[in-house]
Design an enzyme around this catalytic site. Sequence first.
Site, PDB file in Angstrom:
ATOM      1  N   CYS A 299      -8.245  -4.919  -2.293  1.00  0.00           N
ATOM      2  CA  CYS A 299      -8.607  -6.354  -3.038  1.00  0.00           C
ATOM      3  C   CYS A 299      -7.723  -7.405  -2.038  1.00  0.00           C
ATOM      4  CB  CYS A 299      -8.199  -6.346  -4.590  1.00  0.00           C
ATOM      5  SG  CYS A 299      -6.700  -5.578  -4.966  1.00  0.00           S
TER       6      CYS A 299
ATOM      7  N   HIS B 130      -5.501 -12.653  -7.762  1.00  0.00           N
ATOM      8  CA  HIS B 130      -4.263 -12.332  -6.943  1.00  0.00           C
ATOM      9  C   HIS B 130      -3.941 -13.767  -6.082  1.00  0.00           C
ATOM     10  CE1 HIS B 130      -4.250  -8.243  -7.833  1.00  0.00           C
ATOM     11  NE2 HIS B 130      -4.647  -7.824  -6.694  1.00  0.00           N
TER      12      HIS B 130
END
Lengths: 354, 354
Positions: free
Chosen positions: A131, A245
């Site tokens: 990710c 994130h």
Amino acid sequence: MWSEAPRIGVVGATGAVGREALAILAEWGVPADRVSAFASARSAGTLVPYGTGALRIGDGAHGAWHELDLVLQCAPTAIARTIVPRALDAGAAVVDASSAYRDDPDVPLVVPGVNGHLLDAAPRLIASPNCSTILLVTALDPIRRAFGIASITVSTYQAVSGAGAKGLEELRRLTRAALDGIDAAPAAFAEPCAFNCFSHNSPVDPTTGLNVEERKMIDESRKIWDAPGLRVNPTCIRVPVERAHSESVTVVLSRAASTADLRTALSGASSVCVVDDPATGRFPTPRRATGADAVLVGRIRPVPGAPTDSAGRSREFALWLSGDQLRKGAALNALQIAHRLSARCAVHVSHRFP
Amino acid sequence: MWSEAPRIGVVGATGAVGREALAILAEWGVPADRVSAFASARSAGTLVPYGTGALRIGDGAHGAWHELDLVLQCAPTAIARTIVPRALDAGAAVVDASSAYRDDPDVPLVVPGVNGHLLDAAPRLIASPNCSTILLVTALDPIRRAFGIASITVSTYQAVSGAGAKGLEELRRLTRAALDGIDAAPAAFAEPCAFNCFSHNSPVDPTTGLNVEERKMIDESRKIWDAPGLRVNPTCIRVPVERAHSESVTVVLSRAASTADLRTALSGASSVCVVDDPATGRFPTPRRATGADAVLVGRIRPVPGAPTDSAGRSREFALWLSGDQLRKGAALNALQIAHRLSARCAVHVSHRFP
């Protein structure tokens, strides 16, 4: 998105990434009868949401892979190593979102907007990157295409849901306890995650001093960009954020550019959304990125004190990004691979695609 | 700590830094009759905790500064500009924890373990730096002394209490609301701080692209180290942490070193505590740093791919630090200045010091 979709199996359908994949397929209007959901024997027979309806979960250990055109493998790495060979043997194409095959030189590691041309060869197994790496290369690729990149220094601010649903549950449980003045013990992470930051919970290599997440960011970005000599200096940190994130990035370009040049390059990329307004203080945040398909990029500025050329251009820039790590950072990227793959290799699957 | 303390006034005694200063003075065993607390007229006459007892707050606008040897100015910058000249005129020495005088070339900006020699000249006004800067220079100074520093790239993970008690209250209020599924509006910050990260809440200069906090980190570290050409590349970010800031730091040294060299340099510094155990995953966290006098440093490692000399030594290293920004980052640093100052300039005050 898909006018007539292949028969898709989602493995790991009860996990955070698997659920997101099902949500995106439903958003795209893929009919429920084209989608099969798989998980562990423990969950088999139960229901998982799909659009306004639900899918009954099959046992991943006994999936009828020969009935599927495409398997989206969203379960952890250990499960991927068992299921992926079976699905391939049965004739399905596989997009694996785990780390099981990412470093295999025979398996392409793909972010469609970055190196989607690898799908032209119609590979049967494709790995979707970590990710943090997907968000980084998605944001930097327009800059790399325009000016080249010599090195990257990146510090991550990673949501607890990167560790799956159990990370998210732990954040909520420990935070509520902390607000109530109770000192609850962590279980999903070694450190308490409530109102705390900590070095990413993957093991640290005592020789290099890098944790596994940092190693992935180095190796995967080099592989995606086919740039084995690229310098990547990552520090991976967990923050008490539920989802999405963020990354603080400093990049050294191969050729000098202005801030306006970078902004122009980024603004032209469909996977990037520039959110950069000093006047109002509006910049990327994980909340703003949650649910978004694009990676949000802002705080674009030259590194203070970096050398400039006669036109005032620099080779060193800093920026700040936020992206939904379950969506573009995992499920969406895997589905974008699947969609592009199906368009390129209709011969491998039993249906026509848009 | 102080066997016979000077008569100390704490201005801004109801704020986060002022309260911390009073807590430290009480820990040090300074008798309550040596300490006067001041705040705004609104708080005057109320009590503030001091050790097991309390102090009655005086009105800062009418402080009897001539009765004090030393004033610890912990109120915001605008108040500092009014009170500091009055206290100096009345004959008191002043340690100002605000940003009012930090960039004044005639006012020393001091972190005692780093440039405490400036106190030998017995200045009457001393500025204490910004919290993020104090933590950074405290952690890096042992490395700078041993190997020199050419440039610093730093990304901060700053606690909401850096914005004072109101930031902390907002974090608790918005987090509880978020856990209850309520979308509460922010007031102390422009962005919601619950389960979110955002670019530091100080204004961004549209020319440089730097916010005020980042500008402070550049200017103040250069001034403290007397290194006007030092390259500092900061990105300042708020994280949903109650207390203690963390920083992800990459440093380019003037002379090559090994990781062991850096560890040795850091281990010898009294203001630093090396917390760096890959085997157990024990590294600095804001929770671990809360209440500590030292800055915690860990994840010490060479930058991957950086050039090495024949002995395997590098000029580029990464590390991760956490430090209590209200304590070493503010109140403790100001009191360490005061303590060292009083030891050096007993002639300026009416009592004997250890």
